[in-house]
Write an enzyme that holds these catalytic residues in place. Structure first.
Site, PDB file in Angstrom:
ATOM      1  N   CYS B 164       0.881  -1.160   0.133  1.00  0.00           N
ATOM      2  CA  CYS B 164       0.048   0.227  -0.005  1.00  0.00           C
ATOM      3  C   CYS B 164       0.682   1.213  -0.065  1.00  0.00           C
ATOM      4  O   CYS B 164       0.135   2.448  -0.184  1.00  0.00           O
ATOM      5  CB  CYS B 164      -0.979   0.040   1.149  1.00  0.00           C
ATOM      6  SG  CYS B 164      -1.590  -1.781   1.445  1.00  0.00           S
ATOM      7  N   HIS B 304      -3.297   8.454   5.228  1.00  0.00           N
ATOM      8  CA  HIS B 304      -3.527   6.932   4.763  1.00  0.00           C
ATOM      9  C   HIS B 304      -5.011   6.278   4.929  1.00  0.00           C
ATOM     10  O   HIS B 304      -5.487   5.971   4.077  1.00  0.00           O
ATOM     11  CB  HIS B 304      -2.481   5.977   5.612  1.00  0.00           C
ATOM     12  CG  HIS B 304      -2.495   4.600   4.851  1.00  0.00           C
ATOM     13  ND1 HIS B 304      -2.196   4.511   3.359  1.00  0.00           N
ATOM     14  CD2 HIS B 304      -2.737   3.226   5.324  1.00  0.00           C
ATOM     15  CE1 HIS B 304      -2.481   3.175   2.971  1.00  0.00           C
ATOM     16  NE2 HIS B 304      -2.625   2.483   4.291  1.00  0.00           N
ATOM     17  N   GLU B 315      -2.721   6.003  13.121  1.00  0.00           N
ATOM     18  CA  GLU B 315      -2.467   7.053  12.387  1.00  0.00           C
ATOM     19  C   GLU B 315      -2.744   8.416  13.182  1.00  0.00           C
ATOM     20  O   GLU B 315      -1.979   9.191  13.160  1.00  0.00           O
ATOM     21  CB  GLU B 315      -3.051   7.186  10.979  1.00  0.00           C
ATOM     22  CG  GLU B 315      -2.533   8.189  10.232  1.00  0.00           C
ATOM     23  CD  GLU B 315      -3.125   7.905   8.532  1.00  0.00           C
ATOM     24  OE1 GLU B 315      -3.751   7.464   8.259  1.00  0.00           O
ATOM     25  OE2 GLU B 315      -2.583   8.747   7.981  1.00  0.00           O
ATOM     26  N   LYS B 336      -9.587   8.010   0.488  1.00  0.00           N
ATOM     27  CA  LYS B 336     -10.044   6.805   0.449  1.00  0.00           C
ATOM     28  C   LYS B 336     -11.444   6.624   0.738  1.00  0.00           C
ATOM     29  O   LYS B 336     -12.169   5.544   0.425  1.00  0.00           O
ATOM     30  CB  LYS B 336      -9.103   5.759   1.119  1.00  0.00           C
ATOM     31  CG  LYS B 336      -7.747   5.492   0.731  1.00  0.00           C
ATOM     32  CD  LYS B 336      -7.060   4.674   1.351  1.00  0.00           C
ATOM     33  CE  LYS B 336      -5.554   4.399   1.117  1.00  0.00           C
ATOM     34  NZ  LYS B 336      -4.603   5.424   1.585  1.00  0.00           N
ATOM     35  N   HIS B 341      -9.586   1.938  -1.594  1.00  0.00           N
ATOM     36  CA  HIS B 341      -7.914   1.678  -1.275  1.00  0.00           C
ATOM     37  C   HIS B 341      -7.255   1.116  -2.727  1.00  0.00           C
ATOM     38  O   HIS B 341      -7.469   0.040  -2.875  1.00  0.00           O
ATOM     39  CB  HIS B 341      -7.713   0.893  -0.263  1.00  0.00           C
ATOM     40  CG  HIS B 341      -6.125   0.687   0.283  1.00  0.00           C
ATOM     41  ND1 HIS B 341      -5.256   1.303  -0.642  1.00  0.00           N
ATOM     42  CD2 HIS B 341      -6.009   0.540   1.446  1.00  0.00           C
ATOM     43  CE1 HIS B 341      -4.119   0.949   0.163  1.00  0.00           C
ATOM     44  NE2 HIS B 341      -4.521   0.675   1.391  1.00  0.00           N
ATOM     45  N   PHE B 400       0.634  -3.258   4.703  1.00  0.00           N
ATOM     46  CA  PHE B 400       1.084  -4.476   4.989  1.00  0.00           C
ATOM     47  C   PHE B 400       2.522  -4.793   4.936  1.00  0.00           C
ATOM     48  O   PHE B 400       3.086  -4.690   3.675  1.00  0.00           O
ATOM     49  CB  PHE B 400       0.249  -5.386   4.599  1.00  0.00           C
ATOM     50  CG  PHE B 400      -1.301  -5.531   4.772  1.00  0.00           C
ATOM     51  CD1 PHE B 400      -1.920  -4.738   5.554  1.00  0.00           C
ATOM     52  CD2 PHE B 400      -2.123  -6.625   4.037  1.00  0.00           C
ATOM     53  CE1 PHE B 400      -3.041  -4.627   5.945  1.00  0.00           C
ATOM     54  CE2 PHE B 400      -3.430  -6.575   4.627  1.00  0.00           C
ATOM     55  CZ  PHE B 400      -3.817  -5.920   5.402  1.00  0.00           C
TER      56      PHE B 400
END
Lengths: 81, 413
Positions: B164, B304, B315, B336, B341, B400
């Site tokens: 990502c 994010h 975050e 997003k 995403h 990830f």
């Protein structure tokens, strides 16, 4: 051109990014005249095998030079099967 | 000598639209691009919604049908977005000094659909059924290579694979190439096409995706207490980075400046972020230090903000730790909530949205933020766009694997 030959021209045009369909003749040599590289040939063979349910060996591929050769090969092979 | 790095072209393909202008109109209006999955039969899947790019994603015909046939979907998106970015940059190609022009393109999974179809064919029809273009369509670095072939860029060229974070990492590395003087122009960004059977079922197996199938437009709800996972989507974002002197010399329009880049890893877990947000904190901090800008000057953060339980809390915590009291004054949003995403394309599209915020003074909203999670208590620009002069922005991506990357973007002029 019969229907099969027209269809072969379509497939060759689909594979060769830089060639316009109207420039493809039955006697066009696929590599020399139309500028195909070896990967284009294998791409085309994969499409032909799929569409006409046949198998073309690498030895047979080497004998195919012109668009007409392709059409003849398919006609012959279909008859045999 | 270090060069100032400017952005002179931008292009994107998302589930909302093709083109930066249409996308910006959609996100500032708070529209969702999420809908039922149509690319495959998802009836047996836990998740049956995604952000799919519509069929007519190449309205201006940057790429011929013949070219498209030879490419995986992730390469097609990259080429179309690059077409827009290149056209807008005013650059002409092939370049006069091709070895000074490079490409750095991020993608998490590359030609996944090509691989899935080839595996199925290999098992059901046998090895002879495999098409000769499977490898070039599948491998991730071919995205970058396709762009170099199309435009004649012969300088540094690489694919960046960081899940990502791929898009943000790619822009950050491209930024370094230009800043260090190893290239004058770099085409960069990210591209991803992972609305596929394997990817959706595998993310479902990780329990990472939202299953709000009956309300697709409400499924991506970052920072909301009722969020239940991210919504997978696809697309590409491409930017033309250039040294300022090169851009000025040719009279190019400058959209914004890349001022800093920070990259870290959590070294914590293969899919979960460090709940303390240490890695995210350091990525942002390094980016700010790289740009030599004080946190209190940052006016906008494109978060994010995945809409997963863990990311959004972590975050928030990382932002609070870095900004202290100034954290409440920063406008934050997760686009997003509207685009879903896009994995390896997300960071690139979001960097472009951040540049648009700098250019227009409009902060896109976080939609579906109806009941904020008590642990998410910052200003996420809920549901409606806000007006605010923005000189400095930050764009975050966390992956990830624990990869974290952050970019500092500065308004030009």
């Amino acid at each position: 051109m019969d229907d099969l030959e027209k269809r072969v021209v379509d497939l060759v045009a689909e594979v060769l990014v830089d060639v316009k369909k109207e420039n493809i003749q039955l006697n066009s040599k696929i590599m020399e005249d139309l500028g195909a590289e070896s990967l284009d040939i294998y791409d085309m063979i994969a499409l032909l095998e799929d569409e006409f349910s046949l198998e073309i060996t690498d030895e047979q591929v080497e004998k195919i030079q012109t668009v007409q050769d392709v059409a003849d090969f398919i006609r012959e092979h279909r008859k045999a099967s | 000598m270090q060069h100032k790095v400017v952005i002179t072209g931008m292009g994107m393909v998302t589930c909302l639209a093709t083109g930066v202008a249409a996308n910006w109109e959609a996100v500032t209006a708070g529209r969702s691009g999420i809908g039922p999955i149509t690319l495959f039969d998802a009836s047996r899947f836990a998740t049956r919604i995604a952000g799919e790019v519509k069929a007519d994603f190449d309205p201006v015909g940057h790429v011929s049908q013949k070219e498209l046939r030879r490419m995986d979907r992730f390469q097609q998106f990259a080429l179309v977005a690059a077409g827009e970015a290149m056209q807008e940059s005013g650059l002409t190609w092939p370049p006069e000094h091709p070895y000074r022009w490079g490409v750095v393109l991020g993608s998490g999974m590359g030609g996944l659909e090509t691989i899935e179809n080839a595996v199925a064919s290999c098992i059901s029809k046998g090895p002879r059924s495999i098409h000769p273009l499977v490898i070039p369509k599948a491998v991730i670095n071919l995205g970058a290579a396709m762009l170099s072939i199309k435009y004649g860029f012969k300088g540094p060229n690489m694919g960046i694979v960081n899940a990502c974070t791929s898009g943000t990492s790619a822009i950050g590395e491209a930024f370094r190439f230009v800043r260090e003087g190893r290239a004058d122009v770099v085409l960069t960004g990210g591209s991803e096409a992972v609305v596929t059977k394997l990817s959706v079922s595998a993310f479902n197996a990780l329990r990472a995706l939202s299953t709000r199938n009956d309300e697709p437009e409400k499924a991506s709800r970052p920072f909301d207490r009722d969020r239940d996972g991210f919504v997978i989507s696809e697309g590409a974002g491409i930017l033309v980075l250039e040294s300022e002197e090169h851009a000025i010399q040719r009279g190019a329009e400058i959209h914004g400046v890349i001022a800093g880049y920070g990259a870290t890893d959590d070294a914590y877990h293969f899919v979960m972020p460090d709940p303390d947000g240490e890695g995210a904190y350091w990525a942002m901090r390094y980016a700010l230090e790289d740009a030599a800008v004080d946190p209190s000057l940052i006016e906008y953060i494109n978060a994010h903000g995945t809409s997963t339980d863990l990311n959004d809390k972590m975050e928030t915590l990382a932002i609070k730790k870095l900004f202290n009291r100034a954290a409440q004054k920063v406008s934050i949003s997760s686009t997003k909530s509207m685009t879903g995403h896009m994995i390896g394309a997300a960071g690139a599209v979001e960097a472009i949205f951040s540049v648009m915020a700098l250019k227009t003074g409009v902060i896109p909203p976080t939609i579906n933020l109806d009941n904020p999670d008590p642990e998410c208590d910052l200003d996420y620009t809920p549901n409606k766009a806000a007006s605010r002069e923005v000189r400095w922005a930050l764009s975050n991506s966390f992956a990830f694997g624990g990869q974290n990357a952050s970019l500092v973007l500065q308004r030009h002029g």
